[in-house]
Design an enzyme around this catalytic site. Structure first.
Site, PDB file in Angstrom:
ATOM      1  CG  HIS A 169      55.365  55.301  29.382  1.00 33.06           C
ATOM      2  ND1 HIS A 169      56.516  55.555  30.092  1.00 33.06           N
ATOM      3  CD2 HIS A 169      55.657  54.236  28.588  1.00 33.06           C
ATOM      4  CE1 HIS A 169      57.459  54.689  29.756  1.00 33.06           C
ATOM      5  NE2 HIS A 169      56.954  53.871  28.839  1.00 33.06           N
ATOM      6  NE  ARG A 213      62.036  53.619  30.086  1.00 35.37           N
ATOM      7  CZ  ARG A 213      61.191  52.742  29.526  1.00 35.37           C
ATOM      8  NH1 ARG A 213      60.458  53.086  28.472  1.00 35.37           N
ATOM      9  NH2 ARG A 213      61.046  51.543  30.043  1.00 35.37           N
ATOM     10  CD  GLU A 264      57.028  58.483  31.575  1.00 32.43           C
ATOM     11  OE1 GLU A 264      57.899  58.745  30.743  1.00 32.43           O
ATOM     12  OE2 GLU A 264      56.393  57.435  31.580  1.00 32.43           O
TER      13      GLU A 264
HETATM   14  C1  GLV Z   1      57.758  50.583  28.180  1.00 33.22           C
HETATM   15  O1  GLV Z   1      58.146  51.705  28.122  1.00 33.22           O
HETATM   16  C2  GLV Z   1      58.641  49.468  28.215  1.00 33.22           C
HETATM   17  O2  GLV Z   1      59.845  49.662  28.408  1.00 33.22           O
HETATM   18  O3  GLV Z   1      58.160  48.333  28.053  1.00 33.22           O
END
Ligand code: GLV
Length: 322
Positions: free
Chosen positions: A288, A241, A270
């Site tokens: 992402h 993250r 983000e």
């Molecule tokens: C993606 O970032 C997830 O947490 O699956």
């Protein structure tokens, strides 16, 4: 008939599973994540029983208030920093995630970023497309070989363990990991060692890869001070993250050459990007997509739908966070 709202288009297998149970399923047709206002408008339109939501949907008191009939928010994600767990607990609402969805793929993407950085793939591609390649040059775009180097992992859950396995067995790297709890599974791998402090890992690694969840204690875990500990020749990669790294401090470290480069699939604000980040040549960014394969996304659809079905049919979801 149970009513389920899905906040974004997902692979059809998950939708079919819910419809096959006879549930009424509504799906947002928005081409971008719902704003919280739009989300709340949807929630108020019907007495939904369950919501299948995205990591971009903030599930907090406002949302719980707008949807008193909803018994489960099933995240289509491994991470769950978008959930207000305390509020959910107060109200007895189930929160779930997809802990096994796309684990191997996120590890592969982590490696794609590591190799793209150290082989200077993006710079080389741009250079070649721009017609700058005039002939073999021994000095051109020198990178860093990873074999035999030290890979430092901050966080050693399922994804971190897979990244370690590839590094140790595929590239003969020495892997140093730090986590708040030791992981016996990762330590069974050859050449993988637990290091008791983040500082040690940062100081001695050639590549640092982040694999911790975003919680209060990991926000800005990698801040300006800690970035200063890294070698000037080292790289940092983040597929967890964004806010685990202080992105402003990272831009500064990259600009001043305090570290060599960064590969990021996630961002602190983000989908916004910190000013200056994409002006830098020593950064590779992806939107992402670390778990984005058809298989992984279908697995996540199956797992998030299963959690809802298990609650309604058998009284308890499988992957309960709260
Ligand atoms: C993606 O970032 C997830 O947490 O699956």
């Amino acid at each position: 008939m149970k009513k389920v709202f899905i906040t974004r288009r997902i692979p059809q297998n998950g939708i079919n599973m819910l419809r096959d149970k006879g549930y009424e399923v509504d799906i947002s047709s928005n081409e971008s994540p719902l704003t919280q206002e739009e989300f709340i408008t949807f929630l108020k339109s019907k007495p939904y029983d369950g919501v299948l939501c995205m990591l971009s949907d903030r599930i907090d008191a406002k949302v719980f208030d707008a949807a008193p009939s909803v018994r489960i928010f099933s995240n289509y994600a491994i991470g769950f920093d978008n959930f207000d767990i305390v509020e959910a607990k107060k109200r007895g609402v189930y929160l779930t995630n997809t802990p096994h969805g796309g684990v191997d793929r996120v590890a592969e993407h982590t490696w794609a970023l590591i190799l793209a950085l150290t082989c200077r793939i993006v710079e080389g591609d741009t250079y070649t497309r721009e017609g700058k390649y005039t002939g073999f040059d021994p000095m051109l775009l020198q990178g860093m070989k990873v074999s035999g180097k030290v890979l430092g992992l901050i966080g050693a859950g399922r994804i971190g363990t897979e990244v370690a396995r590839i590094g140790a067995s595929g590239f003969g790297m020495r892997v140093a990991y730090y986590d708040i709890v030791r992981n016996e599974k990762i330590e069974e791998l050859q050449n993988v060692t637990y290091w008791p402090t983040i500082e040690d890992v940062l100081k001695q690694s050639d590549i640092v890869s982040i694999h911790v969840p975003l919680i209060a204690s990991t926000r800005h875990l990698i801040d300006a001070e800690r970035l200063k500990l890294m070698k000037e020749s080292s790289f940092i990669v983040n597929t967890s993250r964004g806010a685990v790294i202080d992105e402003t401090a990272l831009v500064e470290a990259l600009k001043t050459g305090a570290i060599m480069g960064a590969g990021l699939d996630v961002f602190e604000y983000e989908p916004g990007l910190t000013s200056g980040l994409t002006d830098l040549k020593n950064v590779i960014v992806t939107p992402h997509i670390a778990s984005s394969t058809a298989e992984a996304r279908q697995d996540m659809a199956r797992m998030s739908a299963t959690n809802i079905i298990e609650l309604f049919e058998n009284g308890r979801p499988i992957d309960v966070i709260q």
